[in-house]
Design a protein around this motif. Structure first.
Motif, mmCIF file in Angstrom:
data_model
loop_
_atom_site.group_PDB
_atom_site.id
_atom_site.type_symbol
_atom_site.label_atom_id
_atom_site.label_comp_id
_atom_site.label_asym_id
_atom_site.label_seq_id
_atom_site.Cartn_x
_atom_site.Cartn_y
_atom_site.Cartn_z
ATOM 1 N N PRO A 118 0.828 -1.213 0.000
ATOM 2 C CA PRO A 118 0.000 0.000 0.000
ATOM 3 C C PRO A 118 0.856 1.255 0.000
ATOM 4 C CG PRO A 118 0.085 -0.927 2.205
ATOM 5 C CD PRO A 118 0.811 -1.891 1.325
ATOM 6 N N TRP A 156 1.399 0.937 7.973
ATOM 7 C CA TRP A 156 0.866 -0.378 7.592
ATOM 8 C C TRP A 156 1.704 -1.455 8.264
ATOM 9 C CZ3 TRP A 156 3.564 -3.606 3.750
ATOM 10 C CH2 TRP A 156 2.961 -4.852 3.591
ATOM 11 N N THR A 162 -1.319 -7.665 2.603
ATOM 12 C CA THR A 162 -1.464 -6.373 1.941
ATOM 13 C C THR A 162 -2.950 -6.145 1.670
ATOM 14 O OG1 THR A 162 -1.197 -7.299 -0.282
ATOM 15 C CG2 THR A 162 0.806 -6.619 0.872
ATOM 16 N N PRO A 163 -3.382 -4.898 1.544
ATOM 17 C CA PRO A 163 -4.813 -4.628 1.347
ATOM 18 C C PRO A 163 -5.344 -5.284 0.076
ATOM 19 C CG PRO A 163 -3.622 -2.625 1.896
ATOM 20 C CD PRO A 163 -2.589 -3.665 1.643
ATOM 21 N N ALA A 169 -5.742 -6.480 6.669
ATOM 22 C CA ALA A 169 -4.602 -5.573 6.532
ATOM 23 C C ALA A 169 -4.724 -4.511 7.624
ATOM 24 C CB ALA A 169 -4.593 -4.935 5.153
ATOM 25 N N VAL A 198 -7.425 2.506 -0.642
ATOM 26 C CA VAL A 198 -5.985 2.301 -0.480
ATOM 27 C C VAL A 198 -5.369 2.165 -1.863
ATOM 28 C CG1 VAL A 198 -4.164 0.890 0.522
ATOM 29 C CG2 VAL A 198 -6.346 1.131 1.726
ATOM 30 N N ARG A 200 -2.360 1.172 -4.231
ATOM 31 C CA ARG A 200 -1.330 0.154 -4.094
ATOM 32 C C ARG A 200 -0.231 0.347 -5.133
ATOM 33 N NH1 ARG A 200 -3.454 -5.548 -3.336
ATOM 34 N NH2 ARG A 200 -3.045 -5.601 -5.577
ATOM 35 N N PHE A 208 -12.694 -0.219 0.180
ATOM 36 C CA PHE A 208 -13.267 -0.942 1.310
ATOM 37 C C PHE A 208 -14.497 -0.199 1.825
ATOM 38 C CE2 PHE A 208 -8.855 -2.086 1.090
ATOM 39 C CZ PHE A 208 -8.787 -3.410 1.473
ATOM 40 N N LEU A 235 -9.953 -4.846 6.229
ATOM 41 C CA LEU A 235 -9.095 -3.751 6.672
ATOM 42 C C LEU A 235 -9.371 -3.487 8.136
ATOM 43 C CD1 LEU A 235 -7.178 -1.909 4.940
ATOM 44 C CD2 LEU A 235 -8.987 -0.194 4.985
ATOM 45 N N LEU A 261 -13.326 -5.426 1.747
ATOM 46 C CA LEU A 261 -13.081 -5.074 0.356
ATOM 47 C C LEU A 261 -14.347 -5.277 -0.467
ATOM 48 C CD1 LEU A 261 -10.837 -4.296 -1.745
ATOM 49 C CD2 LEU A 261 -10.614 -6.746 -2.171
#
Length: 267
Positions: A118, A156, A162-163, A169, A198, A200, A208, A235, A261
């Protein structure tokens, strides 16, 4: 805090945003595969009734209908032709999939993204648009937070997903410092159905939707719920809140935002 007057010692010592509670060993271990199916009874299984039910009388037997031999022969012919075609497709590498589109993954009830670091977190409702840096575990085993000189950046936890991957995450941030409000000062104002985005490193933006915003006493943080749900990509946003206890104790609570998500797009 708005100025330096009357600031507790713990704030002056740069310890205002300690996030207590850490992932239990073996729960958060970096990029993770899809979760294993959960055991137990299927939710779609209908249990048999316990009481004895009346047995219906059998219906009178019907005479079997004779299938025409010609129809059976034609059916067997086409079945054999289909099998031969599938065999030729496998041996030649030609796709003869008649029941699904070419190269299409199986449908999911929710999106899942490949691992990607992220870079930026945006919360439109709170007017947050902040860069992201990596954090790990502090010396005492709790999740670390960004240094105070970067109190307007989001951390993070790089020991977790990872998101967009399966699992939670985790993002942490300061609520305030001795100079004033910080990036997550208003985190507790978020509401369900509001969105968090988010960006990336792979050029995608994971979107999200907030499920809930909860406050926990730091001594009663539900560790498994916060860190242990790998049923879908999700998240967690965490900061400090509640009553200021002073001294080395800091704030009484952790504020935790739960989000799932719902989509992604190219940045």
């Amino acid at each position: 805090m708005s100025d330096g007057a009357g600031v507790p010692d713990a704030v002056r010592k740069k310890r205002p945003a300690q996030v207590t509670g850490a992932p239990p060993p073996g729960v958060v271990t970096g990029p993770l595969p899809a979760p294993r199916p959960q055991g137990g009874r299927s939710p779609f299984r209908v249990p048999r009734p316990r009481r004895r039910m009346p047995v219906p009388r059998p219906a009178p037997a019907r005479r079997r209908r004779r299938w025409p031999i010609g129809g059976i022969a034609i059916g067997l012919f086409f079945l054999g032709l289909f099998a031969v075609g599938m065999g030729l497709g496998v041996s030649s590498g030609f796709d003869l999939n008649l029941f699904g589109g070419p190269d299409e993954p199986p449908p999911r009830a929710f999106p899942v993204l490949e691992p990607s670091r992220p870079e930026r977190l945006t919360i439109p409702e709170l007017k947050i648009d902040a860069p992201i840096l990596d954090v790990g575990l502090a010396a005492d085993g709790t999740v670390d937070v960004p240094p105070l000189k970067k109190h307007n950046e989001v951390g993070w936890f790089d020991g977790g997903p990872t998101p967009g991957q399966f699992g939670p995450a985790l993002f942490v941030g300061h609520a305030d410092t001795r100079t004033g409000p910080s990036v997550f000062h208003d985190l507790g104002r978020l509401k369900p159905k509001q969105t968090i985005e988010v960006r990336r490193a792979d050029g995608t933006t994971a979107v999200f939707e907030v499920n809930s915003v909860e406050h926990y006493d730091k001594d009663r943080l539900p560790v498994n719920r916060v860190y242990g749900d790998f049923s879908r990509p999700s998240l967690r946003l965490m900061t400090c809140g509640g009553k200021w206890l002073g001294g080395d104790r800091g704030y009484a609570d952790n504020v935790v935002v739960y989000a799932s998500l719902i989509s992604s797009r190219q940045s």
